[in-house]
Design a protein around this motif. Structure first.
Motif, PDB file in Angstrom:
ATOM      1  N   LEU A 156      11.076  36.342  46.341  1.00 18.29           N
ATOM      2  CA  LEU A 156      11.889  36.679  45.184  1.00 18.29           C
ATOM      3  C   LEU A 156      12.089  38.193  45.123  1.00 18.29           C
ATOM      4  O   LEU A 156      11.117  38.954  45.167  1.00 18.29           O
ATOM      5  N   ASP A 157      13.328  38.614  45.026  1.00 13.67           N
ATOM      6  CA  ASP A 157      13.638  40.023  44.828  1.00 13.67           C
ATOM      7  C   ASP A 157      13.862  40.291  43.348  1.00 13.67           C
ATOM      8  O   ASP A 157      14.244  39.390  42.585  1.00 13.67           O
ATOM      9  N   ALA A 158      13.677  41.549  42.951  1.00  4.25           N
ATOM     10  CA  ALA A 158      13.752  41.899  41.534  1.00  4.25           C
ATOM     11  C   ALA A 158      15.101  41.554  40.925  1.00  4.25           C
ATOM     12  O   ALA A 158      15.197  41.197  39.749  1.00  4.25           O
ATOM     13  N   GLY A 159      16.168  41.611  41.691  1.00  7.10           N
ATOM     14  CA  GLY A 159      17.491  41.342  41.156  1.00  7.10           C
ATOM     15  C   GLY A 159      17.958  39.918  41.303  1.00  7.10           C
ATOM     16  O   GLY A 159      19.118  39.608  41.025  1.00  7.10           O
ATOM     17  N   ASP A 160      17.079  39.024  41.720  1.00  8.11           N
ATOM     18  CA  ASP A 160      17.462  37.640  41.981  1.00  8.11           C
ATOM     19  C   ASP A 160      17.488  36.795  40.718  1.00  8.11           C
ATOM     20  O   ASP A 160      16.700  36.996  39.791  1.00  8.11           O
ATOM     21  N   LEU A 161      18.368  35.813  40.710  1.00  8.84           N
ATOM     22  CA  LEU A 161      18.223  34.659  39.830  1.00  8.84           C
ATOM     23  C   LEU A 161      17.543  33.553  40.622  1.00  8.84           C
ATOM     24  O   LEU A 161      17.778  33.395  41.821  1.00  8.84           O
ATOM     25  N   VAL A 162      16.693  32.797  39.955  1.00 10.56           N
ATOM     26  CA  VAL A 162      15.982  31.674  40.569  1.00 10.56           C
ATOM     27  C   VAL A 162      16.561  30.383  40.023  1.00 10.56           C
ATOM     28  O   VAL A 162      16.656  30.199  38.812  1.00 10.56           O
ATOM     29  N   GLN A 163      16.972  29.506  40.906  1.00  7.64           N
ATOM     30  CA  GLN A 163      17.451  28.175  40.523  1.00  7.64           C
ATOM     31  C   GLN A 163      16.364  27.173  40.867  1.00  7.64           C
ATOM     32  O   GLN A 163      16.002  27.017  42.034  1.00  7.64           O
ATOM     33  N   PHE A 164      15.835  26.490  39.858  1.00  8.67           N
ATOM     34  CA  PHE A 164      14.645  25.658  40.029  1.00  8.67           C
ATOM     35  C   PHE A 164      14.969  24.219  39.665  1.00  8.67           C
ATOM     36  O   PHE A 164      15.271  23.909  38.509  1.00  8.67           O
ATOM     37  N   ASP A 165      14.905  23.340  40.655  1.00  8.79           N
ATOM     38  CA  ASP A 165      15.286  21.931  40.502  1.00  8.79           C
ATOM     39  C   ASP A 165      14.195  21.083  41.144  1.00  8.79           C
ATOM     40  O   ASP A 165      14.120  20.983  42.371  1.00  8.79           O
ATOM     41  N   TYR A 166      13.344  20.479  40.311  1.00  3.23           N
ATOM     42  CA  TYR A 166      12.200  19.742  40.849  1.00  3.23           C
ATOM     43  C   TYR A 166      11.683  18.809  39.761  1.00  3.23           C
ATOM     44  O   TYR A 166      11.662  19.169  38.581  1.00  3.23           O
ATOM     45  N   ALA A 167      11.272  17.608  40.142  1.00  4.99           N
ATOM     46  CA  ALA A 167      10.798  16.637  39.155  1.00  4.99           C
ATOM     47  C   ALA A 167       9.837  15.653  39.830  1.00  4.99           C
ATOM     48  O   ALA A 167       9.872  15.469  41.047  1.00  4.99           O
ATOM     49  N   PRO A 168       8.995  14.985  39.043  1.00  4.27           N
ATOM     50  CA  PRO A 168       7.982  14.097  39.611  1.00  4.27           C
ATOM     51  C   PRO A 168       8.438  12.656  39.782  1.00  4.27           C
ATOM     52  O   PRO A 168       9.394  12.201  39.144  1.00  4.27           O
ATOM     53  N   ASP A 169       7.733  11.955  40.640  1.00  7.92           N
ATOM     54  CA  ASP A 169       7.795  10.502  40.760  1.00  7.92           C
ATOM     55  C   ASP A 169       6.634   9.984  39.914  1.00  7.92           C
ATOM     56  O   ASP A 169       5.487  10.022  40.336  1.00  7.92           O
ATOM     57  N   PHE A 170       6.954   9.550  38.707  1.00 10.31           N
ATOM     58  CA  PHE A 170       5.924   9.192  37.729  1.00 10.31           C
ATOM     59  C   PHE A 170       6.008   7.704  37.410  1.00 10.31           C
ATOM     60  O   PHE A 170       7.006   7.240  36.864  1.00 10.31           O
ATOM     61  N   LYS A 171       4.975   6.972  37.788  1.00  7.04           N
ATOM     62  CA  LYS A 171       4.920   5.539  37.513  1.00  7.04           C
ATOM     63  C   LYS A 171       6.196   4.820  37.965  1.00  7.04           C
ATOM     64  O   LYS A 171       6.751   3.989  37.248  1.00  7.04           O
ATOM     65  N   TYR A 172       6.657   5.202  39.151  1.00  7.63           N
ATOM     66  CA  TYR A 172       7.813   4.572  39.801  1.00  7.63           C
ATOM     67  C   TYR A 172       9.152   4.966  39.180  1.00  7.63           C
ATOM     68  O   TYR A 172      10.168   4.361  39.493  1.00  7.63           O
ATOM     69  N   TYR A 173       9.157   5.999  38.363  1.00  4.63           N
ATOM     70  CA  TYR A 173      10.411   6.475  37.779  1.00  4.63           C
ATOM     71  C   TYR A 173      10.554   7.976  37.995  1.00  4.63           C
ATOM     72  O   TYR A 173       9.569   8.702  38.116  1.00  4.63           O
ATOM     73  N   SER A 174      11.806   8.415  38.029  1.00  2.50           N
ATOM     74  CA  SER A 174      12.133   9.793  38.367  1.00  2.50           C
ATOM     75  C   SER A 174      12.681  10.536  37.157  1.00  2.50           C
ATOM     76  O   SER A 174      12.982   9.953  36.114  1.00  2.50           O
ATOM     77  N   SER A 175      12.829  11.826  37.352  1.00  2.00           N
ATOM     78  CA  SER A 175      13.574  12.674  36.432  1.00  2.00           C
ATOM     79  C   SER A 175      14.346  13.653  37.302  1.00  2.00           C
ATOM     80  O   SER A 175      14.233  13.628  38.530  1.00  2.00           O
TER      81      SER A 175
END
Length: 469
Positions: free
Chosen positions: A282-301
């Motif tokens: 990560l650089d100081a001038g960056d934007l971070v795009q964060f896309d992550y989710a769990p597999d919870f009890k056989y269902y997603s987000s």
């Protein structure tokens, strides 16, 4: 056999439950009853997944789990539309594995009938005679045609893999489902073989209240993972360090694993929709795009947020992010129950035009990116706002042309600046309700002031530093 092992065999088994605790038995029974109603005098035959090729936790295939809740390898289920009886076929009990290695399992017999609510649970070796009886009557057999979907995948992924494998001149294998269908055809030559997937998909497209509760929790976990990454982010960190923050949260709250590979992009990597190498610093001038989710009890987000690596948006980032956010909100606030997505888009464009007319641009490049964003919606011919979410992150299609209660999907439009190879994309989990919609991920900050405030708080790396002292 060791004396200690002999003693253990005589002990009562305790520990983990032998049947899933995701839903009570009546949820699965109701699903089977709805399948039976579609079968007429036919039968549905569906096989569960196999053992894992290594020391990996067993995760059942989604279609099999949806209709049974059973997590055992090489299980087979017959759902009979004529008798309204379901029969489960399981491997015989392996005493050594149960008493010394893996703990209690689910095996043929009355205990399994009581645990699962399935009318009969027999030895897997008895499936042959059951199939022969079906074949003798020439009854229609429904079975899944597409490859099984396990964790961290959606249906299109194993479909593509199976197609590539079969067409590979140095491989050429048929899918497990294709092989099963050929065996069934050979055993039941007078029976028509039909695809069970459309029947199950139609049911899966509208979520029950219990499914919604699980997806709500999966979304809460996803959001907490993103918030933890926000708090921890700082220049010099690697993208994978933010992934670790989220995965800590996923496991802390009981997730099996991720719903999909972590899409954590900084700087020019934000251009890509599915960048997942996660190795850039990560650089100081960056934007971070964060896309992550769990597999919870056989269902997603599926939730995405954008935040500055250094904790503060620069003036130019503020302009880029703010116009995107206002246009994104114009789309979200246009969502209505019983409406066609195509009509929702038309209403959203009217709101977007108002946003554009009132927004003060100081950067011509950003204005062009926003204009292109709006025009893409203005010229859209699609009847979709995004992808559905359920047992898979790109779940089965919604069963209606209009948005109806119980349907869950995401919106995730991207605004891109091609000359700079950067983009912005938010994503929220939308549940259609009787009165409109609910944003299940609304608690995850999107406003600049809230994001910057969140990023002043300590993260997991701060705790690690203290431990090292």
């Amino acid at each position: 056999m060791h004396y200690f092992a002999l003693l253990l065999i005589g002990l009562p088994l305790a520990g983990q439950p032998v049947f899933t605790d995701v839903f009570p038995r009546d949820e699965y029974a109701a699903r089977r009853a709805r399948v039976m109603a579609k079968l007429g005098d036919g039968v549905a035959i569906i096989q569960g997944t196999t053992e894992r090729p290594g020391e990996q936790p067993l995760r059942q295939a989604n279609q099999f789990f949806y209709i049974s809740g059973v997590v055992e390898p090489r299980a087979i289920l017959i759902v009979d539309g004529k008798t309204h009886i379901s029969t489960l076929f399981l491997n015989p009990r392996n005493e050594r594995r149960e008493t010394m290695m893996f703990g209690p399992g689910l095996y043929p017999g009355e205990d399994a009938v009581r645990s699962t609510g399935i009318e009969a649970v027999l030895q897997r070796s008895e499936f042959q005679s059951a199939l022969e009886a079906i074949a003798k009557e020439g009854r229609t057999i429904y079975t899944p045609f597409r490859p099984e979907v396990l964790g961290c995948a959606s249906a299109s992924d194993p479909i593509a893999l199976a197609r590539a494998t079969k067409s590979d001149p140095w491989d050429g294998r048929a899918s497990r489902e294709e092989a099963f269908i050929e065996h069934v055809k050979a055993a039941a030559p007078k029976s028509a073989i039909e695809n069970l997937d459309p029947i199950l998909d139609e049911l899966r497209g509208t979520k029950s209240p219990r499914e919604i509760a699980i997806i709500r929790e999966a979304t809460r976990i996803a959001g907490l993972g993103i918030i933890e990454a926000m708090r921890d982010a700082r220049p010099g960190m690697k993208e994978y360090e933010l992934q670790a923050d989220a995965e800590y949260v996923f496991k802390k709250y009981g997730a099996y694993g991720p719903s999909y590979f972590a899409l954590i992009a900084t700087g020019e990597n934000t251009w890509y929709s599915h960048y997942h190498k996660n190795t850039r610093a990560l650089d100081a001038g960056d934007l971070v795009q964060f896309d992550y989710a769990p597999d919870f009890k056989y269902y997603s987000s599926d939730v995405t947020r954008v935040f500055p690596a250094g904790g503060k948006f620069s003036p130019r980032q503020r302009e880029f992010y703010t116009i995107y956010l206002r246009l994104y909100q114009a789309l979200m606030t246009s969502i209505q129950v019983h409406a066609r997505p195509a009509d929702i888009i038309k209403h959203a464009v009217v709101k977007m035009d108002t946003v554009m007319s009132k927004f003060t641009f100081t950067d011509a490049t950003i204005k062009q990116a926003a204009t292109t964003f709006v025009e893409r919606y203005r010229n859209s011919r699609a009847n979709s706002l995004g992808h559905s979410v359920g047992m898979e992150v790109h779940d089965v299609r919604n069963p209606t042309d209009t948005l109806e209660p119980g349907q869950i999907f995401t919106i995730e439009p991207a605004m891109l600046i091609p000359a700079e190879h950067v983009g912005i994309r938010l994503e929220d989990m939308i549940l259609i309700t009787e009165s409109g919609y609910e944003n299940l991920s609304a608690f995850v900050p999107v406003e600049i002031a809230d994001i910057e405030k969140m990023m002043t708080r300590h993260g997991l790396s701060d705790a690690q530093v203290q431990l090292k002292k």
